[in-house]
Write an enzyme that holds these catalytic residues in place. Structure first.
Site, short mmCIF file in Angstrom:
data_model
loop_
_atom_site.label_atom_id
_atom_site.label_comp_id
_atom_site.label_asym_id
_atom_site.label_seq_id
_atom_site.Cartn_x
_atom_site.Cartn_y
_atom_site.Cartn_z
N HIS A 291 24.86 39.90 37.01
CA HIS A 291 24.29 38.85 37.46
C HIS A 291 25.09 38.05 38.74
O HIS A 291 26.19 38.63 39.05
CB HIS A 291 24.19 37.75 36.67
CG HIS A 291 25.39 37.16 35.92
ND1 HIS A 291 26.25 37.69 34.93
CD2 HIS A 291 25.76 35.88 36.10
CE1 HIS A 291 27.20 37.14 34.60
NE2 HIS A 291 27.11 35.60 35.33
N HIS B 68 26.71 34.95 39.42
CA HIS B 68 27.47 34.01 39.43
C HIS B 68 28.61 34.38 40.05
O HIS B 68 28.96 35.76 39.94
CB HIS B 68 27.70 33.61 38.14
CG HIS B 68 26.82 32.38 37.30
ND1 HIS B 68 26.39 32.52 35.95
CD2 HIS B 68 25.99 31.70 38.09
CE1 HIS B 68 25.41 31.44 35.82
NE2 HIS B 68 25.23 30.90 37.03
N ASP C 115 32.01 34.52 39.75
CA ASP C 115 33.10 35.37 39.04
C ASP C 115 32.45 36.63 38.86
O ASP C 115 33.68 37.62 38.29
CB ASP C 115 33.52 34.67 37.76
CG ASP C 115 32.61 34.22 36.95
OD1 ASP C 115 31.34 33.92 37.30
OD2 ASP C 115 32.86 34.37 35.76
N HIS C 116 31.66 37.06 38.92
CA HIS C 116 30.91 38.44 38.60
C HIS C 116 30.66 39.42 39.67
O HIS C 116 30.24 40.18 39.89
CB HIS C 116 29.91 38.25 37.62
CG HIS C 116 30.13 37.87 36.35
ND1 HIS C 116 30.44 38.51 35.24
CD2 HIS C 116 30.34 36.54 35.96
CE1 HIS C 116 30.58 37.88 34.31
NE2 HIS C 116 30.57 36.53 34.79
N HIS D 111 21.22 34.17 29.64
CA HIS D 111 21.87 33.41 30.44
C HIS D 111 21.17 32.65 31.33
O HIS D 111 19.92 32.73 31.54
CB HIS D 111 22.83 34.19 31.35
CG HIS D 111 23.99 34.02 31.83
ND1 HIS D 111 24.95 33.28 31.00
CD2 HIS D 111 24.66 33.89 33.06
CE1 HIS D 111 25.80 32.83 31.82
NE2 HIS D 111 25.83 32.98 32.74
N ASP E 224 27.97 37.64 30.43
CA ASP E 224 27.58 36.46 30.17
C ASP E 224 26.15 36.27 29.49
O ASP E 224 25.14 36.79 30.17
CB ASP E 224 27.68 35.56 31.52
CG ASP E 224 28.74 35.21 32.02
OD1 ASP E 224 29.59 36.23 31.77
OD2 ASP E 224 28.91 34.57 33.20
N HIS F 258 36.63 38.17 29.44
CA HIS F 258 36.15 37.15 30.29
C HIS F 258 36.31 35.72 29.37
O HIS F 258 35.68 34.94 28.74
CB HIS F 258 34.46 37.21 30.17
CG HIS F 258 33.77 36.34 30.99
ND1 HIS F 258 33.25 34.88 30.34
CD2 HIS F 258 33.20 36.31 32.28
CE1 HIS F 258 32.54 34.34 31.41
NE2 HIS F 258 32.41 35.38 32.48
#
Length: 307
Positions: free
Chosen positions: A63, A65, A67-68, A141, A209, A267
């Protein structure tokens, strides 16, 4: 010899810490390299881990976000700069196409044509990924997210003693594997089933997530290696649900109910320090009695040997 191992590049959640970089995981599998969720700093972490852009054949984003995915620009530009010649497939949620384009072309660089986009949508998407099938399924999520699974096809394991009994050796072994039957030196016909036994294919799942949902269990079912988020400890279960995450206890439950063989917890929220780390393994272990690994940056985690 085949190499099947997870190279851990980063293990933190929303923000990096002194001990944990943003997400990043390179699963090496028989000459293929599946780079999952390259967060900020992934390019440098790869250098520290002794892997490079030429090891990457797939980029898989769960996805968008930060941090990914904030490491995507550096990875794409490194692939271009290093002159990677083989095809690199990029899988990501189709709904995030705008974000992918921004990341893919985040700055001025000499572009590359080897990267092919494979947007993911629907309840299940499958791709031919060389020695394995890559499957994506939706997770739960606040933004659209997908988890990924690799499956090696089932095969057969040759039995040396049976081969000797039937006089099958040298090139005849390869012919038997390819054709299914072969004529032995004594003139008899030997079938593959007489000299081999079923060999289940290996599998791995990558689940980031999400709350608990059907997709989580479908992806994890019977895998040899389960890499799964465990952002929080059980005391923060309600917070995990609110933000669309799992606890270490959830991860242990998924591994146990799905019959996974090796569980990799990752994570980790920045709220937890080094002293809290044993609690993650302890909580997951209340549900799962198999092998549990709390991922550390730059660690290498092998796919378990065939059962």
């Amino acid at each position: 010899m085949s190499l099947r191992e997870l190279v851990v590049l980063g293990t933190s959640s929303a923000v990096p810490t002194r001990h944990r970089n943003h997400n990043g995981y390179l699963l090496l599998w028989d000459g293929q390299g599946f780079l999952f969720d390259p967060g900020e700093g992934t390019q440098r972490q790869m250098t520290r881990a002794g892997v490079g852009s030429h090891d990457i054949t797939w980029i898989c984003v769960t996805h968008f976000h930060g941090d990914h995915c904030l490491g995507v620009p550096g990875i794409v530009q490194r692939i271009a700069r290093d002159g990677v010649a083989h095809p690199v497939q990029a899988a990501y949620p189709a709904s995030g196409e705008t974000f992918w384009r921004r990341l893919r072309h985040a700055s001025v660089f000499a572009d590359t044509q080897v990267i092919a986009e494979r947007p993911v949508s629907g309840e299940v998407a499958t791709f031919d990924a060389g020695p394995v099938t890559l499957t994506a399924r939706p997770l739960s999520h606040p933004v659209e997210a997908y988890g990924y699974r690799l499956d090696e096809p089932d095969g057969r394991r040759m039995l040396p003693e049976r081969l000797r009994e039937r006089g099958i050796a040298g090139p005849l072994v390869g012919e038997l594997q390819r054709a299914g039957t072969v004529t032995a030196p004594d003139g008899s016909t030997v079938r593959l089933e007489e000299c081999s036994e079923p060999r289940p294919g290996q599998s791995a799942a990558f689940i980031m997530d999400t709350r608990l949902c059907d997709g989580v269990f479908a992806l994890a079912e019977g895998v040899d290696l389960l890499v799964i988020e465990s952002t929080f400890l059980a005391e923060e279960t309600s917070l995990a649900m609110d933000y669309g995450h799992l606890t270490a206890a959830h991860a242990g439950r998924v591994a146990a109910e799905s019959g996974a063989r090796r569980l990799v917890l990752t994570h980790i929220s920045e709220r937890y320090g080094v002293g809290d780390e044993p609690r993650f393994v302890e909580e997951a272990g209340r549900f799962f009695d198999g092998d549990i690994v709390l991922a550390q940056d730059l660690a290498r985690v092998p796919v378990p040997r065939r059962a």
